[in-house]
Design an enzyme around this catalytic site. Sequence first.
Site, PDB file in Angstrom:
ATOM      1  N   TRP A   1      35.966 -23.673   1.986  1.00 28.25           N
ATOM      2  CA  TRP A   1      36.164 -23.206   3.357  1.00 28.25           C
ATOM      3  C   TRP A   1      35.067 -23.692   4.295  1.00 28.25           C
ATOM      4  O   TRP A   1      35.276 -23.798   5.502  1.00 28.25           O
ATOM      5  CB  TRP A   1      36.229 -21.678   3.386  1.00 28.25           C
ATOM      6  CG  TRP A   1      34.927 -21.025   3.005  1.00 28.25           C
ATOM      7  CD1 TRP A   1      34.454 -20.816   1.742  1.00 28.25           C
ATOM      8  CD2 TRP A   1      33.930 -20.531   3.896  1.00 28.25           C
ATOM      9  NE1 TRP A   1      33.227 -20.213   1.786  1.00 28.25           N
ATOM     10  CE2 TRP A   1      32.882 -20.018   3.095  1.00 28.25           C
ATOM     11  CE3 TRP A   1      33.829 -20.448   5.290  1.00 28.25           C
ATOM     12  CZ2 TRP A   1      31.735 -19.443   3.639  1.00 28.25           C
ATOM     13  CZ3 TRP A   1      32.682 -19.871   5.823  1.00 28.25           C
ATOM     14  CH2 TRP A   1      31.658 -19.383   5.017  1.00 28.25           C
ATOM     15  N   ASP A   2      33.884 -24.000   3.748  1.00 37.18           N
ATOM     16  CA  ASP A   2      32.788 -24.438   4.618  1.00 37.18           C
ATOM     17  C   ASP A   2      33.080 -25.795   5.259  1.00 37.18           C
ATOM     18  O   ASP A   2      32.439 -26.153   6.248  1.00 37.18           O
ATOM     19  CB  ASP A   2      31.450 -24.462   3.879  1.00 37.18           C
ATOM     20  CG  ASP A   2      31.555 -24.902   2.438  1.00 37.18           C
ATOM     21  OD1 ASP A   2      32.141 -24.160   1.638  1.00 37.18           O
ATOM     22  OD2 ASP A   2      31.051 -25.984   2.108  1.00 37.18           O
TER      23      ASP A   2
ATOM     24  N   GLU B   1      29.036 -13.799  -1.574  1.00 33.68           N
ATOM     25  CA  GLU B   1      29.565 -13.699  -2.933  1.00 33.68           C
ATOM     26  C   GLU B   1      28.760 -12.755  -3.822  1.00 33.68           C
ATOM     27  O   GLU B   1      29.046 -12.639  -5.016  1.00 33.68           O
ATOM     28  CB  GLU B   1      29.638 -15.101  -3.546  1.00 33.68           C
ATOM     29  CG  GLU B   1      30.667 -15.974  -2.848  1.00 33.68           C
ATOM     30  CD  GLU B   1      30.402 -17.460  -3.040  1.00 33.68           C
ATOM     31  OE1 GLU B   1      29.610 -17.809  -3.925  1.00 33.68           O
ATOM     32  OE2 GLU B   1      30.984 -18.256  -2.271  1.00 33.68           O
TER      33      GLU B   1
ATOM     34  N   LYS C   1      24.048 -12.925  -0.633  1.00 30.44           N
ATOM     35  CA  LYS C   1      23.713 -14.292  -1.031  1.00 30.44           C
ATOM     36  C   LYS C   1      23.525 -15.175   0.196  1.00 30.44           C
ATOM     37  O   LYS C   1      22.691 -16.076   0.218  1.00 30.44           O
ATOM     38  CB  LYS C   1      24.830 -14.856  -1.910  1.00 30.44           C
ATOM     39  CG  LYS C   1      24.617 -16.291  -2.372  1.00 30.44           C
ATOM     40  CD  LYS C   1      25.831 -16.793  -3.131  1.00 30.44           C
ATOM     41  CE  LYS C   1      25.643 -18.268  -3.533  1.00 30.44           C
ATOM     42  NZ  LYS C   1      26.883 -18.825  -4.147  1.00 30.44           N
ATOM     43  N   GLN C   2      24.317 -14.919   1.208  1.00 24.97           N
ATOM     44  CA  GLN C   2      24.329 -15.776   2.389  1.00 24.97           C
ATOM     45  C   GLN C   2      24.808 -14.971   3.596  1.00 24.97           C
ATOM     46  O   GLN C   2      25.188 -13.814   3.482  1.00 24.97           O
ATOM     47  CB  GLN C   2      25.259 -16.959   2.175  1.00 24.97           C
ATOM     48  CG  GLN C   2      26.715 -16.573   1.967  1.00 24.97           C
ATOM     49  CD  GLN C   2      27.498 -17.622   1.209  1.00 24.97           C
ATOM     50  OE1 GLN C   2      27.179 -17.963   0.098  1.00 24.97           O
ATOM     51  NE2 GLN C   2      28.533 -18.142   1.848  1.00 24.97           N
TER      52      GLN C   2
END
Length: 568
Positions: free
Chosen positions: A159-160, A286, A398-399
Site C-alpha cells: 500500500w505504501d 502492525e 511500529k510506525q
Amino acid sequence: RLAPAPSGATQSDDPRIGVNLASRGFATEQASDAQVVERLPGSGIGVAAVQRTREEDGWLLVATGYAAGHDASETLAADAGALAGTALSEGFDAAATAQRTLLDRFWAAADLTIAGEPRLAATLRANLFHLFASAGRDGRSSAAAKGLTGEGYEGHYFWDTEAFMLPVLSVLAPDIARAMLVYRAGTLDAAFANARALDHKQGALYAWRTIEGRECSAHYPSGSAQYHINSAIAFAIGAYVDATGDEGFLVEHGARMLVETARIWLALGDWADGQFHLRGVTGPDEYTALVDDNWYTNRMAQKHLRLAVSAAERVAGIDPEAWGWLAAEMELAPAELAEFARTADALHLPFDAARDLDAQDASFLDKPRWDVAGTPASEFPLLLHYHPMTLYRHQVSKQADIVLAMVLGGEEVSPERKRRVFDHYEPITTHDSTLSASTFAILANEVGHEAQALKFFAETSLVDIDDRHGNTGHGVHMAALAGSWLALVWGFAGFRPHGPQLRFRPTRPADWQGYAFGLSWRGTLVRVEVAGDQVTYRAVSGPDIVIGHHDSEIRLAPGASWTGALAA
C-alpha cells in the site's frame, strides 16, 4: 575475488526479507549462447534475455534485450530479440541521447536545492532518481518496496506504493503515475477474488502484498486485515487526478475502481448508535492488529466513499453514455451512491473525551504503555524480539498510524488536536518501520515542533545513504525515499493534496538559509524558492495557474513570478 553475497532469503530470520521459494525460483525453458527464457512455475511469468552482436571498425558491439510476461517462450524471445536488434542498429549514442532527454525532462520538474545543506539536497536527488528508475511504466507493473535494488520483500508491492510514492510521481512524472494506476486497474479481478476469499459478497479488496494481484501475505492479522490498502489506492487516484486534471482516467478506469473498492466498506462495517463502525481491521501500525474502529482506516474509508460519489458524478457529467454503460455493468443504482454518502458521514472516529485526545482505535488508549525509552537498543526492532501477541496488548506503534491519518486526512482537524496527537503518540512509536519518519517530519513541522521535524527529515532522507536501519543490503526503502521529498514539500513547504488547487503554507527551519523545488501541476511547471523570510513562486511553462499562498491566491501567467513574505 569477492565471495558472492548471500541471497536475501538466507541472510537471517527477519520476516521482512523473504522466504525460500517452494518452486526454487525460475525454471529454464530455453537456453543457448545468445538467448535464455525462464519461467516461474507458480505465476507463469516468463522472462527472456536475448543478446545480439555485430562488428564495427574492429570492435564487437553487444546489445541485450529483455522481455517479460505470460506469453509463450517464442514470443518473449522474439520481443527481447527485437529490442536488442533495435538497440544495436541505432547504436549507443542514440540510446544515450534518448536517456538524456528522458532525464532532462524529469529533472526540469524534480530538481531541488537546500541552501547550506548540500549533502541533504544531493541525497534527496538520489532518492528521487531511485523512485524514477524503479517505477513501472508499462501499465502491468508498479514499484516494489525495495525498487530494483534487493531481494527484500521478494519484489512485492504494498500500500505504501500508493500512499507515499504515487503522490510524488503524480507531480514529477505523471505519465509514470498513470501507468502504475493502470496496473492496479488491471488487477481488479484479483481484488474481487480476494474479497470473496474473505467472505465478502460484494466489493473488491486489493491485496496487501502482491505482484500480480493475488494476496501473497501469509500472516492474516498484520497482513490481509489491512483493508486500508483500498483507501490508499483511492487516495492515489484522487491525488493523481487533482494534480493532472486527467478526468479521462476516471472514465476509463478510476470510477470503476473507486466504486467497487468503496463497496467493501459497507460489506465490512455495521451500524450502532447511529454511527458506522469498521471492525477487525489492522491499520498501518502492525504492532496493533485486528482492532475495531482504527482511526486511520475509518478516516481514509470516509474520504474514499466521498471520492467514489464525486467520481461517479464527474464521469456522469463528462460522458453520460459511458457512465450509463458502466453503472449498468456494476449494477450501481443512485440509492447505493446515496448510501456511500450516508455511511461516510456516519463513520466513527474514536475520541477520548477524558484525555481530549483522538484514539488510534477503540481500545488502544486503554492498554498499558510500552516503555519505548527504557527498552534496550539491542531489542529493536521489537518484531524480532517479542511475540506479536505481546506487542498487540500494549500502547506501542511500529510506525505512524493516527499521525499518518492527520497528514493524509487531517484537513478537518484543528492544529491543537494534531499537536496533542503528535505529543502523545511520538513517545510510544518505535519507528521500526522506515515509513514512519517522513510522516512524523510532516506533522512535526505543521504543529510547530521544528527540531523534531528536522530530526525526522534527516532520518527519512538518509535512511539508506547511512544505512540507518542496518538492512539497506536487502534493498533501499522506496517509500522512505519518496517520503524524504514529501517531508520537504508537504512538510516545510506546507503542500497537501486536498483538491485541484495548488496551495502552500511554507516555513523555513531556522538553521536553513532556504530551499527550492519544482513540480508539475495540471500541465504547468512551477518552481518554489524559499530564501530567508521570502518565498517566490514561478510559472516556468504551461498554462496560467492559480497558486494558494496560505489563505490568499496568486495568479501567474507563463514566465511570471511572485515574491512575498514567507508567513501569512
